[in-house]
Design a protein around this motif. Structure first.
Motif, mmCIF file in Angstrom:
data_model
loop_
_atom_site.group_PDB
_atom_site.id
_atom_site.type_symbol
_atom_site.label_atom_id
_atom_site.label_comp_id
_atom_site.label_asym_id
_atom_site.label_seq_id
_atom_site.Cartn_x
_atom_site.Cartn_y
_atom_site.Cartn_z
ATOM 1 N N GLU A 121 -6.076 33.262 2.328
ATOM 2 C CA GLU A 121 -6.971 34.324 2.791
ATOM 3 C C GLU A 121 -8.274 34.320 1.995
ATOM 4 N N MET A 122 -8.550 35.403 1.244
ATOM 5 C CA MET A 122 -9.893 35.552 0.659
ATOM 6 C C MET A 122 -10.221 34.537 -0.434
ATOM 7 N N THR A 123 -9.264 33.747 -0.873
ATOM 8 C CA THR A 123 -9.579 32.821 -1.963
ATOM 9 C C THR A 123 -9.707 31.364 -1.493
ATOM 10 N N SER A 124 -9.731 31.136 -0.186
ATOM 11 C CA SER A 124 -9.932 29.770 0.341
ATOM 12 C C SER A 124 -11.407 29.600 0.671
ATOM 13 N N THR A 125 -12.199 29.218 -0.322
ATOM 14 C CA THR A 125 -13.643 29.387 -0.174
ATOM 15 C C THR A 125 -14.501 28.131 -0.248
ATOM 16 N N ASN A 126 -13.947 26.965 -0.590
ATOM 17 C CA ASN A 126 -14.832 25.790 -0.671
ATOM 18 C C ASN A 126 -14.120 24.494 -0.268
ATOM 19 N N HIS A 127 -14.920 23.469 0.066
ATOM 20 C CA HIS A 127 -14.357 22.239 0.634
ATOM 21 C C HIS A 127 -13.579 21.426 -0.390
ATOM 22 N N THR B 84 -14.024 31.017 -16.431
ATOM 23 C CA THR B 84 -14.730 30.399 -15.291
ATOM 24 C C THR B 84 -13.845 30.687 -14.088
ATOM 25 N N ASN B 85 -13.676 31.993 -13.828
ATOM 26 C CA ASN B 85 -12.586 32.421 -12.956
ATOM 27 C C ASN B 85 -13.010 32.837 -11.554
ATOM 28 N N ILE B 86 -14.204 32.425 -11.107
ATOM 29 C CA ILE B 86 -14.592 32.754 -9.736
ATOM 30 C C ILE B 86 -13.868 31.845 -8.738
ATOM 31 N N TYR B 87 -13.870 32.275 -7.482
ATOM 32 C CA TYR B 87 -13.545 31.367 -6.389
ATOM 33 C C TYR B 87 -14.883 30.871 -5.847
ATOM 34 N N ALA B 88 -15.186 29.611 -6.094
ATOM 35 C CA ALA B 88 -16.507 29.064 -5.797
ATOM 36 C C ALA B 88 -16.704 28.890 -4.295
ATOM 37 N N HIS B 89 -17.950 29.049 -3.860
ATOM 38 C CA HIS B 89 -18.332 28.641 -2.509
ATOM 39 C C HIS B 89 -19.012 27.275 -2.648
ATOM 40 N N ASN B 90 -19.182 26.580 -1.523
ATOM 41 C CA ASN B 90 -19.709 25.213 -1.582
ATOM 42 C C ASN B 90 -20.948 25.092 -2.467
ATOM 43 N N ALA B 113 -9.376 29.490 -15.420
ATOM 44 C CA ALA B 113 -9.879 29.167 -14.087
ATOM 45 C C ALA B 113 -8.829 29.428 -13.023
ATOM 46 N N ALA B 114 -9.299 29.746 -11.826
ATOM 47 C CA ALA B 114 -8.409 29.999 -10.696
ATOM 48 C C ALA B 114 -8.626 28.989 -9.577
ATOM 49 N N ASP B 115 -9.878 28.580 -9.363
ATOM 50 C CA ASP B 115 -10.197 27.733 -8.226
ATOM 51 C C ASP B 115 -9.864 26.275 -8.552
ATOM 52 N N ASP B 204 -19.884 40.121 -3.477
ATOM 53 C CA ASP B 204 -18.706 39.266 -3.400
ATOM 54 C C ASP B 204 -17.810 39.468 -4.620
ATOM 55 N N SER B 205 -16.695 40.143 -4.412
ATOM 56 C CA SER B 205 -15.827 40.499 -5.540
ATOM 57 C C SER B 205 -15.259 39.270 -6.241
ATOM 58 N N ASN B 206 -14.962 38.213 -5.494
ATOM 59 C CA ASN B 206 -14.351 37.043 -6.122
ATOM 60 C C ASN B 206 -15.370 36.082 -6.737
#
Lengths: 313, 420
Positions: A121-127, B84-90, B113-115, B204-206
């Motif tokens: 869900e909300m944590t699937s954010t990048n390729h 470094t615990n964000i969920y990164a966007h591209n 880290a989480a991502d 963006d909370s995450n």
């Protein structure tokens, strides 16, 4: 020019709804139970799942059945996973949607024929995260609903995994393990009151500065869930997602009537078919949206979600 | 704090997994807070850098400040971790490799880290950095813990929803360091599984934009009827976690790192909380059999508290008494007033850096590491030039005042609020 048809995926709360939504044009149906899945519209037993697979096989085209295993997994659940996924594989379910590595381990060890759809869900954010789960066995990546169009298009360009995007319906915006409504009722010393049963009642939250927005809230064995005040609706702009080669469009049917979901599936089916038949001359038809609007709850706005929004942080 | 610890003082399964001294891990929002956290007894601190952290409102560290922090901590034998615990966007991915290499070069011991993109990149480009799995992954089962161990992570920060019993089961199944939050504010949702801020404020909370919407007040409607129109409204806001009364349980269940929340909290908060847990952990290991909680540790904790306290999920799922309905208490009736910069034993005069208004006649307390503590009334105040002052009113001003007992550099002075 041939165009690969994207899949139209919808949730179903029971076998009757599943049958009707397949008839209305769904290519895939997501079902589950609230033990291994969460926020599923209705509980399916293994027998009912087997029946769902058989209904799908009888369709005049290829229809797939997926099972939601998107719950947060605790130690007790880990022990139950092998038997559950073994049975899903035996039944002939096509894939499971999961968000915890424990499910991946259980499927790889016990049910290797089941496909794995990563959905946190909300944590699937990048390729790159998509590709990470891909290298560990996932074949599909379900995008977070908080991504915008550019990010989603960028996703598909940089992963070999199938990409699934929710195009319609409500989204979960908060999940707690706590029973927050019950806690509040207890605080009010009304635990025995007539309306204290959160399972049955239709409940929503309102915030003073946002009087027009009603956020559904419900409690179940998995805790407390708060849902979006609006319903995503991307039918006007479906072309952009089809041009981005998104593989699967999901309609979330949670907390909606079968009649509503059927109307929505029909509208998207028509749009997808029209586009794939002749992409060059495709034009969005107002009547597709109007059919949905006619069934839309007056208090719930149809919106583009985060598709065209810039968020700050 | 109504929950009871196990009668025997042993873990719930009756086993002792290890009796190594757990790490006391403290938050540090900036370099000064880092120094106080370490000076007051933290074995490790976690900080945020300029990117990839979840507290975009905190001061956050430059690489230069990180190097200074690492150097300071090393003198005490303490380590520095970076969240470094964000969920990164591209678009966040560009620059990640260089950032992680810079952390490694600055002497950072670990990232949190989480991502997976951040985890994998760190393992590949910065092999000297340990990677700890953040609580943002909401890890609650041993199989997932084992998965991350096999990926090369030496430590997992469990979901805040894990009970003592579940932690014991995880330790039984997997040989890995387990870090758990033991004190501070809590997400009431599964961490990472909340986008209220995104929906309410487009933040963006995450990725660090959380605006704490869970602590707002809401009207609850049931079957279209407003449930309550004049009393306390609905909220998701939780009381803060405090486990100091149950320290033997935490130690004996085998938690390797005790984590205090609060990169946005003050020096006074961090130093006071660290001070209390440091003394409690050391007292336990000096003599586990006759260990007893000292009331003064609790008193100190309350003097720093921002909110009412509870025991989170360690013993049971939180209920009505664990949430904050109605107006939030101010918490502690004490305020941080000054820091000791110097002390002249011959004259008994301390040099104090002003951190809040204080004046002659006021009751103040002096606190130092290890539980040093005394109260006194503020006497005559003078500035650096020797001019008499009617009050210490200027932030960071150096004040000279007579103290009734010896003090040391980095001791803290606090005052009771409410007295003019």
């Amino acid at each position: 020019m041939t165009v690969k048809k994207p899949e139209l995926l919808v949730t179903a709360s029971n076998l009757e709804e599943l049958q009707r939504l397949i008839a209305a044009g769904a290519d895939a149906v997501l079902i589950g139970d609230s033990r291994f899945g969460t926020r599923v519209p209705g509980d399916f037993t293994h027998e009912q799942m087997a029946e769902a697979v058989s209904i799908a096989k009888q369709a005049n085209r290829d229809v797939r059945i997926y099972v939601a295993m998107n719950n947060i997994v605790d130690n007790k659940m880990v022990e139950e996973l092998p038997a559950y996924v073994t049975e899903l594989e035996r039944i002939g379910v096509d894939a499971v949607a999961f968000g915890d590595p424990a499910i991946l381990m259980a499927v790889r060890a016990n049910a290797p024929k089941l496909k794995l759809h990563w959905n946190a869900e909300m944590t699937s954010t990048n390729h790159d995260t998509a590709n990470f789960w891909g290298r560990r066995g996932a074949t599909r990546f379900v995008c977070a609903r908080e991504l915008n169009m550019e990010q989603i298009a960028g996703m598909k360009a940089r992963t070999d995994l199938e990409v699934q995007v929710q195009v319609h319906g409500m989204t979960n915006i908060y999940h707690s393990k706590r029973s927050l409504v019950q806690s509040y009722m207890d605080f009010k010393k009304l635990a025995e009151g007539a309306n204290a049963n959160g399972d049955e009642a239709d409940m929503y939250l309102m915030e003073a500065d946002r009087p027009d927005e009603r956020y559904p809230i419900f409690e179940d064995s998995n805790g407390t869930h708060i849902m979006s005040a609006d319903d995503l609706c991307m039918i006007e702009n479906l072309q952009e997602l089809m041009e981005a080669n998104i593989d699967s469009f999901k309609i979330e049917g949670l907390m909606k009537s079968v009649d509503y979901n059927e109307t929505v599936v029909r509208a998207y089916r028509t749009a997808i078919d029209a586009y794939c038949k002749d992409p060059e001359h495709y034009r969005f038809q107002e009547e597709w949206l109007e059919a949905i609007q006619a069934k839309q709850h007056p208090d719930r706005e149809l919106s583009y979600g985060f598709f065209y929004k810039e968020q700050v942080y | 704090m109504t929950n009871t610890t196990s009668e025997t003082g042993r873990s719930l399964t009756g086993k002792r997994y290890r009796l190594d001294r757990p790490e006391l891990l403290a938050p540090a929002g900036n370099l000064e807070k880092l120094k106080f956290a370490v000076h007051y007894g933290a074995d490790a601190v976690y900080i945020g850098g300029q990117k990839y952290g979840l507290r975009s409102n905190a001061d956050n560290f430059s690489f230069e400040e990180m190097r200074e922090g690492v150097e300071f901590a090393a003198k005490y034998g303490a380590k520095v971790f970076v969240a470094t615990n964000i969920y990164a966007h591209n678009e966040d991915i560009e620059g990640l490799e260089e950032y992680l290499k810079n952390l490694e070069e600055a002497g950072i011991a670990a990232i949190i880290a989480a991502d997976p993109i951040i985890i994998e990149t760190a393992l590949r480009v910065a092999p000297k950095l340990e990677v700890h799995l953040s609580t943002q992954q909401s890890t609650l089962n041993w199989q997932a813990v084992k998965f991350w161990k096999d990926e090369g992570l030496p430590r997992v920060v469990l979901a805040r929803e894990a009970s003592l019993e579940e932690i014991a089961e995880i330790k039984e199944h997997v040989d890995i360091e387990i870090e758990a939050f033991i004190h501070g504010a809590m997400c009431s949702s599964f961490s990472g599984r909340c986008v209220l801020s995104n929906h309410f404020t487009d933040r963006d909370s995450n990725r660090g934009g959380c605006c704490q919407s869970c602590r707002w007040k809401y009207d609850l409607f049931i079957d279209a009827e407003q449930f309550e129109d004049n009393g306390e409204q609905f909220t998701m806001g939780s009381k803060d976690l405090c486990m100091i009364e149950h320290l033997p349980d935490l130690i004996e269940v085998g938690i390797d790192s005790f984590k205090i929340e609060g990169r946005m909290k003050s020096i006074h908060y961090v130093a006071t909380v660290v001070n209390a847990y440091r003394q409690a952990i050391d007292a336990y290991f000096e003599d586990p059999e006759s260990y007893k909680l000292k009331p003064e540790w609790m008193e100190e904790i309350y003097k720093a508290a921002n909110r009412p306290l509870n025991t989170g999920f360690f013993f049971d799922t939180p209920g009505a008494e664990d949430h904050i309905y109605g107006p939030e208490d101010k918490g502690s009736p004490y305020d941080f007033a000054g820091i000791v910069l110097d002390y002249d034993a011959a004259t008994g005069i301390a040099t104090i850096q002003q951190r809040n208004h204080f004046k002659p006649g006021q009751e103040v307390e002096f606190v130092g590491p290890g539980g040093r503590f005394f109260k006194q009334t503020v006497g005559e105040l003078k500035d650096k030039e020797g001019n008499k002052l009617d009050a210490a009113r200027h932030p960071l001003q150096e004040i000279h005042m007579t103290v009734e007992q010896p003090v040391k550099r980095m001791d803290m002075m606090r005052k009771r609020i409410g007295k003019a």
